[in-house]
Design a protein around this motif. Sequence first.
Motif, PDB file in Angstrom:
ATOM      1  N   ARG A  16      28.050   6.145 -23.902  1.00 30.53           N
ATOM      2  CA  ARG A  16      28.954   5.096 -24.242  1.00 30.53           C
ATOM      3  C   ARG A  16      30.329   5.671 -24.974  1.00 30.53           C
ATOM      4  N   PHE A  19      32.051   7.933 -22.337  1.00 28.13           N
ATOM      5  CA  PHE A  19      32.777   7.086 -21.332  1.00 28.13           C
ATOM      6  C   PHE A  19      34.264   6.287 -21.841  1.00 28.13           C
ATOM      7  N   TYR A  24      34.723   6.889 -17.030  1.00 28.68           N
ATOM      8  CA  TYR A  24      33.545   7.153 -16.558  1.00 28.68           C
ATOM      9  C   TYR A  24      33.548   8.177 -15.493  1.00 28.68           C
ATOM     10  N   LYS A  50      24.471   9.201 -12.942  1.00 30.50           N
ATOM     11  CA  LYS A  50      25.409   8.539 -14.108  1.00 30.50           C
ATOM     12  C   LYS A  50      25.244   6.981 -14.003  1.00 30.50           C
ATOM     13  N   GLU A  51      25.114   6.560 -12.584  1.00 29.03           N
ATOM     14  CA  GLU A  51      25.185   5.030 -12.482  1.00 29.03           C
ATOM     15  C   GLU A  51      23.859   4.476 -13.069  1.00 29.03           C
ATOM     16  N   MET A  54      24.738   4.039 -16.611  1.00 31.37           N
ATOM     17  CA  MET A  54      25.650   2.580 -16.811  1.00 31.37           C
ATOM     18  C   MET A  54      24.830   1.450 -16.591  1.00 31.37           C
ATOM     19  N   ASN A  90      34.007  -1.623 -25.142  1.00 31.19           N
ATOM     20  CA  ASN A  90      33.298  -1.315 -23.907  1.00 31.19           C
ATOM     21  C   ASN A  90      34.421  -0.987 -22.991  1.00 31.19           C
ATOM     22  N   TYR A  92      34.807   1.564 -21.186  1.00 31.92           N
ATOM     23  CA  TYR A  92      34.136   2.300 -20.295  1.00 31.92           C
ATOM     24  C   TYR A  92      34.040   1.319 -18.868  1.00 31.92           C
ATOM     25  N   PHE A  93      33.528  -0.023 -19.334  1.00 36.38           N
ATOM     26  CA  PHE A  93      32.985  -0.946 -18.161  1.00 36.38           C
ATOM     27  C   PHE A  93      34.212  -1.628 -17.758  1.00 36.38           C
ATOM     28  N   LEU A 100      32.471   0.121 -10.532  1.00 39.90           N
ATOM     29  CA  LEU A 100      31.006   0.085 -10.870  1.00 39.90           C
ATOM     30  C   LEU A 100      30.212  -1.026 -10.040  1.00 39.90           C
ATOM     31  N   ILE A 107      24.470  -3.330 -10.988  1.00 42.28           N
ATOM     32  CA  ILE A 107      25.674  -3.683 -12.059  1.00 42.28           C
ATOM     33  C   ILE A 107      26.348  -4.789 -11.367  1.00 42.28           C
TER      34      ILE A 107
END
Length: 201
Positions: A16, A19, A24, A50-51, A54, A90, A92-93, A100, A107
Amino acid sequence: MERKKSTKQKILDTARTLFNESGYNSVSLRDIAKTVGISEGNLTYYFQKKENLMEELLANGVDTFPAAPPQTLEELDAMFLDLQQTVQKNLYFFLHYTQLSQISPKISQIQSTRYREMRERLNLALRNLQDVDLLRGENFPAEYENIIDTLYLSIIYWAPFVELKRDANADYTEYRCHAWRCVYHLLTERGQAELRDIIQI
C-alpha cells in the motif's frame, strides 16, 4: 503489548505504501519483497501476482463509510469528508481505477459493488434531506440520480484530475467543497443557511 504483524500483513502494508508513493505500475513484487526484507520467492508464497495483492488490499480495506444514510447536512458533510480522506489514503487505487478493473475481474466486481452501495446511500440521503425541507424536489426526472453520478465520477477520478491540473492550488482536499458545489443548487433557503454554518464553499 503490541501484537507483532504477520509477514502477510507486512507485505500488504508495504505494498500500500509503495503503491501510494510510486504508483501501481512502478512497483514490482521484487520492490515490495526487498522493502519488507524477504525474498521474492517468500512473497509469492502469499501473493503470486501483483494484482492478487491489490485484490487483498481492496477486499480487506477498513470501511469508514457511514453505515446509515445521512439525515442531516452535518452527516452528509461527514460523508464527503470521508470520501476525500479515502482518496488521500488510497491514491494507488484511484490513480489506476480503470486499469485495475481491466486486469482483475475480482477488482471490477469490488468496484461495481461499492458503486451500488454509495449510490443507494446517497440517494437515501438526498431523500432524507428533502423530507426535512433542506433540499428541494426534483425539477426533472432522475435529477437526484444525475447529481449522485456526478459525485461518484468526481470521487473516482479526483486523484488523476488533481494530477492533471498540476498547479499550486490543486489539492485532494478540494473534493469536499466540490461535492457541496454540486449539491448546492438543490438546497432550499433553509438548507443554504444551515450549510453556511458548516462550511464555506
